[in-house]
Design an enzyme around this catalytic site. Structure first.
Site, PDB file in Angstrom:
ATOM      1  N   HIS A  45      -2.327  42.117   0.546  1.00  0.00           N
ATOM      2  CA  HIS A  45      -2.034  42.566  -0.803  1.00  0.00           C
ATOM      3  C   HIS A  45      -0.390  43.787  -0.299  1.00  0.00           C
ATOM      4  O   HIS A  45      -0.576  44.183   0.651  1.00  0.00           O
ATOM      5  CB  HIS A  45      -2.723  43.613  -1.214  1.00  0.00           C
ATOM      6  CG  HIS A  45      -4.092  43.064  -1.638  1.00  0.00           C
ATOM      7  ND1 HIS A  45      -5.272  43.552  -1.502  1.00  0.00           N
ATOM      8  CD2 HIS A  45      -4.287  41.899  -1.760  1.00  0.00           C
ATOM      9  CE1 HIS A  45      -6.611  42.822  -2.471  1.00  0.00           C
ATOM     10  NE2 HIS A  45      -5.550  41.461  -2.363  1.00  0.00           N
ATOM     11  N   GLU A  78     -10.414  63.044  16.591  1.00  0.00           N
ATOM     12  CA  GLU A  78      -9.120  62.891  15.872  1.00  0.00           C
ATOM     13  C   GLU A  78      -9.536  62.107  15.395  1.00  0.00           C
ATOM     14  O   GLU A  78      -8.703  61.054  16.061  1.00  0.00           O
ATOM     15  CB  GLU A  78      -8.356  64.464  16.276  1.00  0.00           C
ATOM     16  CG  GLU A  78      -7.767  65.586  16.933  1.00  0.00           C
ATOM     17  CD  GLU A  78      -7.174  66.252  17.245  1.00  0.00           C
ATOM     18  OE1 GLU A  78      -5.899  65.871  17.223  1.00  0.00           O
ATOM     19  OE2 GLU A  78      -7.215  66.868  17.519  1.00  0.00           O
ATOM     20  N   ARG A 102      -9.804  40.811   2.223  1.00  0.00           N
ATOM     21  CA  ARG A 102      -9.103  41.286   1.315  1.00  0.00           C
ATOM     22  C   ARG A 102      -7.988  41.419   1.478  1.00  0.00           C
ATOM     23  O   ARG A 102      -7.349  41.719   2.633  1.00  0.00           O
ATOM     24  CB  ARG A 102      -9.930  42.591   1.136  1.00  0.00           C
ATOM     25  CG  ARG A 102     -11.364  43.315   0.890  1.00  0.00           C
ATOM     26  CD  ARG A 102     -11.419  44.368   0.983  1.00  0.00           C
ATOM     27  NE  ARG A 102     -12.745  44.528   0.749  1.00  0.00           N
ATOM     28  CZ  ARG A 102     -13.778  45.289  -0.600  1.00  0.00           C
ATOM     29  NH1 ARG A 102     -12.243  45.344  -1.318  1.00  0.00           N
ATOM     30  NH2 ARG A 102     -15.003  45.473  -0.222  1.00  0.00           N
ATOM     31  N   GLN A 119      -2.752  59.245  -0.678  1.00  0.00           N
ATOM     32  CA  GLN A 119      -4.004  58.816  -0.996  1.00  0.00           C
ATOM     33  C   GLN A 119      -5.220  58.731   0.382  1.00  0.00           C
ATOM     34  O   GLN A 119      -4.521  57.482   0.878  1.00  0.00           O
ATOM     35  CB  GLN A 119      -4.209  57.826  -2.116  1.00  0.00           C
ATOM     36  CG  GLN A 119      -5.201  57.243  -2.559  1.00  0.00           C
ATOM     37  CD  GLN A 119      -4.392  55.787  -3.571  1.00  0.00           C
ATOM     38  OE1 GLN A 119      -3.705  56.097  -4.403  1.00  0.00           O
ATOM     39  NE2 GLN A 119      -6.012  55.224  -3.703  1.00  0.00           N
ATOM     40  N   TYR A 158      -8.571  54.014   4.802  1.00  0.00           N
ATOM     41  CA  TYR A 158      -7.117  54.262   5.032  1.00  0.00           C
ATOM     42  C   TYR A 158      -6.599  54.888   4.277  1.00  0.00           C
ATOM     43  O   TYR A 158      -7.106  55.460   3.265  1.00  0.00           O
ATOM     44  CB  TYR A 158      -6.617  52.693   4.974  1.00  0.00           C
ATOM     45  CG  TYR A 158      -7.208  51.883   4.162  1.00  0.00           C
ATOM     46  CD1 TYR A 158      -8.287  51.170   3.117  1.00  0.00           C
ATOM     47  CD2 TYR A 158      -5.630  51.328   3.222  1.00  0.00           C
ATOM     48  CE1 TYR A 158      -8.193  50.505   2.478  1.00  0.00           C
ATOM     49  CE2 TYR A 158      -6.073  51.119   1.653  1.00  0.00           C
ATOM     50  CZ  TYR A 158      -7.029  50.891   1.651  1.00  0.00           C
ATOM     51  OH  TYR A 158      -7.664  49.485   0.686  1.00  0.00           O
ATOM     52  N   HIS A 216      -0.311  43.655   3.185  1.00  0.00           N
ATOM     53  CA  HIS A 216      -1.795  43.552   4.244  1.00  0.00           C
ATOM     54  C   HIS A 216      -3.449  43.390   3.569  1.00  0.00           C
ATOM     55  O   HIS A 216      -3.104  42.700   2.320  1.00  0.00           O
ATOM     56  CB  HIS A 216      -1.793  45.191   4.531  1.00  0.00           C
ATOM     57  CG  HIS A 216      -3.251  45.610   4.991  1.00  0.00           C
ATOM     58  ND1 HIS A 216      -4.025  45.951   4.734  1.00  0.00           N
ATOM     59  CD2 HIS A 216      -3.358  45.498   6.300  1.00  0.00           C
ATOM     60  CE1 HIS A 216      -5.595  45.780   5.363  1.00  0.00           C
ATOM     61  NE2 HIS A 216      -4.623  46.794   7.013  1.00  0.00           N
ATOM     62  N   LYS A 257       0.212  52.634   5.084  1.00  0.00           N
ATOM     63  CA  LYS A 257      -1.126  52.178   4.995  1.00  0.00           C
ATOM     64  C   LYS A 257      -1.135  52.930   6.879  1.00  0.00           C
ATOM     65  O   LYS A 257      -0.895  51.863   7.927  1.00  0.00           O
ATOM     66  CB  LYS A 257      -1.801  51.118   5.005  1.00  0.00           C
ATOM     67  CG  LYS A 257      -1.577  50.420   3.074  1.00  0.00           C
ATOM     68  CD  LYS A 257      -2.007  48.983   2.949  1.00  0.00           C
ATOM     69  CE  LYS A 257      -1.553  49.010   1.912  1.00  0.00           C
ATOM     70  NZ  LYS A 257      -1.334  47.504   1.128  1.00  0.00           N
ATOM     71  N   LYS A 292      -8.843  37.211  -7.499  1.00  0.00           N
ATOM     72  CA  LYS A 292      -7.754  37.561  -7.849  1.00  0.00           C
ATOM     73  C   LYS A 292      -6.880  36.662  -6.480  1.00  0.00           C
ATOM     74  O   LYS A 292      -5.880  36.735  -6.412  1.00  0.00           O
ATOM     75  CB  LYS A 292      -7.537  39.054  -8.010  1.00  0.00           C
ATOM     76  CG  LYS A 292      -6.392  39.744  -7.932  1.00  0.00           C
ATOM     77  CD  LYS A 292      -6.107  41.343  -7.632  1.00  0.00           C
ATOM     78  CE  LYS A 292      -6.570  41.628  -5.907  1.00  0.00           C
ATOM     79  NZ  LYS A 292      -6.380  42.852  -5.709  1.00  0.00           N
ATOM     80  N   ASP A 293      -7.874  36.669  -5.304  1.00  0.00           N
ATOM     81  CA  ASP A 293      -6.765  36.635  -3.924  1.00  0.00           C
ATOM     82  C   ASP A 293      -6.936  35.182  -3.670  1.00  0.00           C
ATOM     83  O   ASP A 293      -6.235  34.997  -3.492  1.00  0.00           O
ATOM     84  CB  ASP A 293      -7.892  37.381  -3.327  1.00  0.00           C
ATOM     85  CG  ASP A 293      -7.456  38.719  -2.574  1.00  0.00           C
ATOM     86  OD1 ASP A 293      -8.323  39.773  -2.229  1.00  0.00           O
ATOM     87  OD2 ASP A 293      -6.223  39.155  -3.629  1.00  0.00           O
ATOM     88  N   ASN A 323      -8.618  55.804   0.871  1.00  0.00           N
ATOM     89  CA  ASN A 323      -9.272  54.766   0.500  1.00  0.00           C
ATOM     90  C   ASN A 323     -10.400  54.375   1.186  1.00  0.00           C
ATOM     91  O   ASN A 323     -10.686  54.164   2.626  1.00  0.00           O
ATOM     92  CB  ASN A 323      -8.745  53.520   0.197  1.00  0.00           C
ATOM     93  CG  ASN A 323      -7.172  53.773  -0.855  1.00  0.00           C
ATOM     94  OD1 ASN A 323      -7.393  54.137  -1.736  1.00  0.00           O
ATOM     95  ND2 ASN A 323      -6.410  52.916  -0.915  1.00  0.00           N
TER      96      ASN A 323
HETATM   97  C1  LIG Z   1      -6.822  49.099  -4.052  1.00  0.00           C
HETATM   98  C2  LIG Z   1      -7.309  49.979  -5.207  1.00  0.00           C
HETATM   99  C3  LIG Z   1      -8.449  49.456  -5.880  1.00  0.00           C
HETATM  100  N1  LIG Z   1      -8.373  50.283  -6.753  1.00  0.00           N
HETATM  101  C4  LIG Z   1      -9.847  49.901  -7.671  1.00  0.00           C
HETATM  102  C5  LIG Z   1      -8.837  48.378  -8.110  1.00  0.00           C
HETATM  103  C6  LIG Z   1     -10.130  47.512  -8.481  1.00  0.00           C
HETATM  104  O1  LIG Z   1     -11.053  48.102  -9.702  1.00  0.00           O
HETATM  105  C7  LIG Z   1     -11.832  47.767  -7.587  1.00  0.00           C
HETATM  106  C8  LIG Z   1     -11.110  46.995  -5.839  1.00  0.00           C
HETATM  107  O2  LIG Z   1      -9.618  46.882  -6.358  1.00  0.00           O
HETATM  108  P1  LIG Z   1      -9.265  45.697  -4.949  1.00  0.00           P
HETATM  109  O3  LIG Z   1     -10.118  44.427  -4.984  1.00  0.00           O
HETATM  110  O4  LIG Z   1      -8.322  45.514  -5.613  1.00  0.00           O
HETATM  111  O5  LIG Z   1      -9.480  46.074  -3.685  1.00  0.00           O
HETATM  112  P2  LIG Z   1      -9.204  45.672  -2.366  1.00  0.00           P
HETATM  113  O6  LIG Z   1      -9.750  44.002  -2.462  1.00  0.00           O
HETATM  114  O7  LIG Z   1      -9.581  46.320  -0.919  1.00  0.00           O
HETATM  115  O8  LIG Z   1      -7.757  45.613  -1.754  1.00  0.00           O
HETATM  116  C9  LIG Z   1      -6.994  46.162  -0.873  1.00  0.00           C
HETATM  117  O9  LIG Z   1      -6.871  45.611  -0.074  1.00  0.00           O
HETATM  118  C10 LIG Z   1      -6.130  44.993   1.027  1.00  0.00           C
HETATM  119  C11 LIG Z   1      -6.888  45.140   2.398  1.00  0.00           C
HETATM  120  C12 LIG Z   1      -5.275  45.653   0.769  1.00  0.00           C
HETATM  121  O10 LIG Z   1      -4.068  46.316   1.805  1.00  0.00           O
HETATM  122  C13 LIG Z   1      -5.270  47.394  -0.233  1.00  0.00           C
HETATM  123  O11 LIG Z   1      -5.019  48.531   0.282  1.00  0.00           O
HETATM  124  C14 LIG Z   1      -6.140  46.875  -1.688  1.00  0.00           C
HETATM  125  O12 LIG Z   1      -5.154  46.510  -1.832  1.00  0.00           O
HETATM  126  O13 LIG Z   1     -10.815  48.960  -6.982  1.00  0.00           O
HETATM  127  C15 LIG Z   1      -8.431  51.741  -7.098  1.00  0.00           C
HETATM  128  O14 LIG Z   1      -9.132  52.192  -7.905  1.00  0.00           O
HETATM  129  N2  LIG Z   1      -7.608  52.082  -6.374  1.00  0.00           N
HETATM  130  C16 LIG Z   1      -7.074  51.602  -5.279  1.00  0.00           C
HETATM  131  O15 LIG Z   1      -6.365  52.184  -4.107  1.00  0.00           O
END
Ligand SMILES: Cc1cn([C@H]2C[C@H](O)[C@@H](COP(=O)(O)OP(=O)(O)O[C@H]3O[C@H](C)C(=O)[C@H](O)[C@H]3O)O2)c(=O)[nH]c1=O
Length: 183
Positions: free
Chosen positions: A62, A28, A59, A47, A132, A119, A72, A169-170, A49
């Site tokens: 955030h 489960e 990543r 939500q 997640y 995170h 999360k 961004k990061d 993801n």
């Molecule tokens: C997080 C998120 C992103 N997006 C879109 C925005 C961007 O166009 C694309 C990639 O987003 P991002 O580069 O922010 O994705 P990650 O770097 O994986 O972000 C995550 O990275 C770390 C591990 C975290 O803990 C967060 O949950 C989250 O910020 O997905 C969405 O449409 N919905 C969402 O909930």
């Protein structure tokens, strides 16, 4: 399901009961009742993801500010990651401290990272599928980042035979000292 609070006890490592047989395995991956019993309080997720990354992708770190702060529940369905949660609650005795866990397809471990934590993770396997659940919807205007290599945080990221792959961004994220914290 086995629940183990980490050194920052609000962050909980969860190990589901896995049923293996000649066909493969079943477990489960989420059970609302068992999850809430494990962490001791009600949680509503809104939500799911799923991100896929290659080896060396980092990543994070955030988080989203209130009123869109996200708890999360994270896991890895394919590959392996080194997962990190940083306490950014100003009033916390562990403010600025972090906890880590190896999450993988093999160990099927999950990590509950409550609101109030930044995170992130780095991928150790050739590919990783990171899944997640979050307790608040994505709110980009409230999203904040802390640079993964911040010396004040002193996170001991694993050594890889590849360079880390980090989004622009990061890479341009704030240092911990000037981040927006939680009360
Ligand atoms: C997080 C998120 C992103 N997006 C879109 C925005 C961007 O166009 C694309 C990639 O987003 P991002 O580069 O922010 O994705 P990650 O770097 O994986 O972000 C995550 O990275 C770390 C591990 C975290 O803990 C967060 O949950 C989250 O910020 O997905 C969405 O449409 N919905 C969402 O909930």
């Amino acid at each position: 399901m086995k629940a183990t609070p980490l050194d920052i006890p609000e962050v909980v490592l969860l190990e589901p009961n896995v049923f293996g047989d000649e066909r493969g395995f079943f477990f489960e991956s989420f059970n609302q009742k068992k999850f809430e019993e494990a962490i001791g309080y009600p949680v509503e997720f809104v939500q799911d993801n799923h991100s896929r990354s290659c080896k060396g992708v980092l990543r994070g770190l955030h988080y989203q500010l209130s009123p869109h702060a996200q708890g999360k529940l994270v896991r890895v369905a394919r590959g392996e990651v080194f997962d990190v949660a940083v306490d950014i609650r100003k009033s916390s005795p562990t403010f600025g401290k972090s906890v880590t866990a190896y999450l993988s397809e093999e160990n099927k471990r999950q990590l509950w990272v409550p609101e109030g934590f930044a995170h992130g993770f780095v991928v150790l396997s050739e590919t990783a599928d990171f899944l997640y659940k979050t307790t608040s919807f994505y709110a980009p205007d409230c999203e904040r980042s802390i640079i993964w290599s911040d010396t004040d945080l002193d996170i001991h990221w694993p050594d890889l035979d590849v360079d880390f792959i980090v989004s622009d961004k990061d890479e341009m994220a704030n240092s911990f000292s000037v981040a927006d914290y939680f009360e």
